[in-house]
Design an enzyme around this catalytic site. Sequence first.
Site, PDB file in Angstrom:
ATOM      1  N   LYS A 102     -34.242 -99.671   3.400  1.00 39.60           N
ATOM      2  CA  LYS A 102     -33.956 -98.834   4.495  1.00 39.60           C
ATOM      3  C   LYS A 102     -34.638 -97.465   4.314  1.00 39.60           C
ATOM      4  CE  LYS A 102     -32.163 -95.113   2.168  1.00 39.60           C
ATOM      5  NZ  LYS A 102     -32.554 -93.686   2.059  1.00 39.60           N
TER       6      LYS A 102
ATOM      7  N   ASP B 285     -25.527 -94.201  -0.886  1.00 35.17           N
ATOM      8  CA  ASP B 285     -26.141 -95.117   0.138  1.00 35.17           C
ATOM      9  C   ASP B 285     -25.568 -96.424   0.273  1.00 35.17           C
ATOM     10  OD1 ASP B 285     -27.804 -92.846   0.964  1.00 35.17           O
ATOM     11  OD2 ASP B 285     -29.688 -93.828  -0.293  1.00 35.17           O
TER      12      ASP B 285
END
Length: 281
Positions: free
Chosen positions: A11, A137
């Site tokens: 990401k 995350d």
Amino acid sequence: MTTIELPCPAKINLFLNITGRRADGYHELQTVFQLLDYGDSLRLRHRDDAQLCLTTDLNGVASEDNLIMRAARQLQALKPEQRLGADISLIKRLPMGGGIGGGSSDAASTLLGLNALWDLKLSLAQLAEIGLKLGADVPVFVHGKTAWAEGIGEKLSPIQTPESWFLVLKPDCHVSTVEIFCHEQLTRHSSPIKIAAFLEGGNGNSCEPLVRKLYPKVDKALIWLNQFAPAKLTGTGACVFASFQDQATAEAVCAQRPSDINGFVARGVNTSPLHLALGIL
């Protein structure tokens, strides 16, 4: 099913806005997690002797601290009577300490993969709750959608972003997330913005000025990449990135990068390759 192979996508943070600090030390933030079609690869093989064996060593990471093993143990503990076990191997492509979610993505793929392999039938919400205990995350990778995030990064709202091509560069340094978030010079009280403001071009990274000051190699990479497109820091770094309209342009810029900087080109996606592999829409 006795064996499963899964992607662990990276990401990037298209922006990162730190709006405050909580009493427990965590930071309130706003960000957009953009998923990429590039990452690590995970292979899981079922075993019925309650043994968890990670066959891939990561430099500087003890087995008991590895997020893959911690994720596996969390699920194993839910059904101790079934003596669930697994052989786990990892092909590591994503740099550690880069701000692109490598460890968190590995953990999420472990959670979803073992949930399928062991037929636990846990929902994404349940898996995300377990993942949050491993790292802020992890939930975005569990839910598998490019998302607007608030809170400490766990309050997620899926959004659609253009599927641009990104060049991601990793300078030859490791940025400590703990160091950055604890530093007295970190900007912690940026004004919150709305999703509409982001979509209209409002972006930035509250960590970038401090990281550039403390890590000259990150500053150098940003200066170099800015010659070709607006360059940004992802997370607390060390990785930096820029977006391009097509793969060929991104690849051409990547080929010119300085010899002391690693890099890769990937396409931004709105649905995780992990979820596509598992048939989760």
